[in-house]
Design an enzyme around this catalytic site. Structure first.
Site, PDB file in Angstrom:
ATOM      1  N   LYS A   1       0.758  -1.279  -0.196  1.00 20.39           N
ATOM      2  CA  LYS A   1       0.225  -0.015  -0.127  1.00 20.39           C
ATOM      3  C   LYS A   1       1.021   1.273   0.048  1.00 20.39           C
ATOM      4  O   LYS A   1       1.773   1.536   0.844  1.00 20.39           O
ATOM      5  CB  LYS A   1      -0.801   0.093   1.365  1.00 20.39           C
ATOM      6  CG  LYS A   1      -1.776   1.287   1.113  1.00 20.39           C
ATOM      7  CD  LYS A   1      -2.339   1.482   2.532  1.00 20.39           C
ATOM      8  CE  LYS A   1      -2.962   2.880   2.643  1.00 20.39           C
ATOM      9  NZ  LYS A   1      -3.830   3.096   4.035  1.00 20.39           N
TER      10      LYS A   1
ATOM     11  N   GLY B   1      -8.027   9.218  10.068  1.00 26.33           N
ATOM     12  CA  GLY B   1      -8.229   9.170  11.505  1.00 26.33           C
ATOM     13  C   GLY B   1      -9.404  10.046  12.094  1.00 26.33           C
ATOM     14  O   GLY B   1      -9.545  10.345  13.495  1.00 26.33           O
TER      15      GLY B   1
ATOM     16  N   ASN C   1      -8.558   1.441  10.281  1.00 21.64           N
ATOM     17  CA  ASN C   1      -7.609   1.206  11.287  1.00 21.64           C
ATOM     18  C   ASN C   1      -8.164   2.132  12.522  1.00 21.64           C
ATOM     19  O   ASN C   1      -8.752   1.116  13.484  1.00 21.64           O
ATOM     20  CB  ASN C   1      -6.142   1.472  10.990  1.00 21.64           C
ATOM     21  CG  ASN C   1      -5.270   1.159  12.280  1.00 21.64           C
ATOM     22  OD1 ASN C   1      -4.023   0.947  12.184  1.00 21.64           O
ATOM     23  ND2 ASN C   1      -5.791   0.331  13.344  1.00 21.64           N
ATOM     24  N   THR C   2      -8.146   2.957  12.656  1.00 18.30           N
ATOM     25  CA  THR C   2      -8.592   3.903  13.889  1.00 18.30           C
ATOM     26  C   THR C   2      -9.911   3.629  14.173  1.00 18.30           C
ATOM     27  O   THR C   2     -10.232   3.628  15.312  1.00 18.30           O
ATOM     28  CB  THR C   2      -8.275   5.501  13.624  1.00 18.30           C
ATOM     29  OG1 THR C   2      -7.148   5.661  12.931  1.00 18.30           O
ATOM     30  CG2 THR C   2      -8.404   6.460  14.823  1.00 18.30           C
TER      31      THR C   2
ATOM     32  N   ALA D   1      -9.551   5.543   4.672  1.00 23.01           N
ATOM     33  CA  ALA D   1      -9.367   6.821   5.689  1.00 23.01           C
ATOM     34  C   ALA D   1     -10.837   7.466   5.967  1.00 23.01           C
ATOM     35  O   ALA D   1     -11.441   7.810   4.858  1.00 23.01           O
ATOM     36  CB  ALA D   1      -8.373   7.773   5.155  1.00 23.01           C
ATOM     37  N   GLY D   2     -10.895   7.776   7.167  1.00 25.45           N
ATOM     38  CA  GLY D   2     -11.975   8.560   7.460  1.00 25.45           C
ATOM     39  C   GLY D   2     -13.446   7.924   8.077  1.00 25.45           C
ATOM     40  O   GLY D   2     -14.238   8.658   8.599  1.00 25.45           O
TER      41      GLY D   2
END
Length: 264
Positions: A101, A162, A210-211, A188-189
């Site tokens: 990635k 995040g 992830n987050t 993301a997001g």
């Protein structure tokens, strides 16, 4: 239902990709991954021990490559040179592993992608035989350029890394999906399961996060929720939603054959 996600010639049952960072320890990491059903897991090479530090816990022990497909990433890189160097190291650490990635960030505050450096790095990596899944902005022109370079998947942001803000621009995601043929994976997001479901309902091929899982009060339970959100969104997309009809009501039960009320 045989509905698999195919990336770089390999098929996966799960359309949820999950990161391995930000958990309290590797035990929690593994529990969350198992609950998510993810088969592809991202690893920040600069921040995770894959054997570089012999006296520290090794992610390879907790999350064995025999069970999960590793997706080493370039988190923390702000130039094409840094990103390329990091992924060359990843290939050495993971015995020639080529699926990676790529992300090249513009600044440490927004973590917004630097598309100029991203394109430069992608050209080098593809030429060196890497199979590149690339994090980028939601610009459909850039997405098409990255596909033309030879990237294996396009990974536009939903919102800032995040942030948990969810999908802020579904129209651009739709433009990207209309223009490229390789998988489009929202990256993301995402903040909660409904965000993941919306991405899949739009027709995205997968979601990476992830987050949203690691920062939840109960990461393992959130991982399970995300699994269900992705699956529900995908099924809704395949089913084909009813059309929206503004100011046009329609009874859910048939009107033909109704027994009229009898007058006494």
């Amino acid at each position: 239902m045989n509905d698999t996600l195919t990336i770089a010639g390999k098929s996966y049952s799960s359309r949820l990709l999950v990161g391995t960072g930000k958990y309290k320890d590797f035990t929690e990491t593994r529990a969350a991954l198992d609950a998510s059903g993810a088969e592809i897991v991202t690893v920040a090479i600069r921040r995770t021990n894959l054997g570089q530090n012999a006296n520290e816990p090794n992610l390879l022990d907790a999350v064995p490559p025999s069970k999960f497909t590793y997706l080493p990433n370039t988190a923390g890189c702000y130039s094409a040179d840094d990103a390329v160097r990091t992924l060359r190291l990843a290939r050495e650490l993971l015995d020639g592993h080529s699926l990676v990635k790529l992300e090249v960030l513009g600044d440490p505050q927004s973590l917004y992608p630097n598309v100029i450096e991203t394109i430069a790095a992608a050209k080098t990596l593809v030429a060196e035989g890497f199979q590149v899944m690339v994090y980028t902005s939601d610009d459909p022109i850039v997405a098409k350029q990255l596909e033309d370079i030879g990237c294996a998947a396009i990974m536009p942001l939903a919102s800032l890394i995040g942030s948990g803000m969810g999908i802020l621009n579904p129209w651009n995601l739709q433009l990207i999906m209309d223009r490229v043929q390789v998988p489009v994976i929202v990256d993301a997001g995402v903040g909660t399961a409904s965000d993941a479901a919306i991405a899949m309902e739009l027709g995205c091929d997968g979601v990476l996060m992830n987050t949203a899982i690691a920062a939840a009060q109960d990461p393992v339970l959130m991982a399970s929720a995300m699994k269900k959100g992705v699956e529900a969104g995908r099924e809704a997309y395949l089913a084909g939603r009813m059309p929206k009809k503004l100011y046009s009501a329609s009874p859910s039960s048939p009107t033909a054959g109704i027994i009229a009320s009898a007058r006494s």
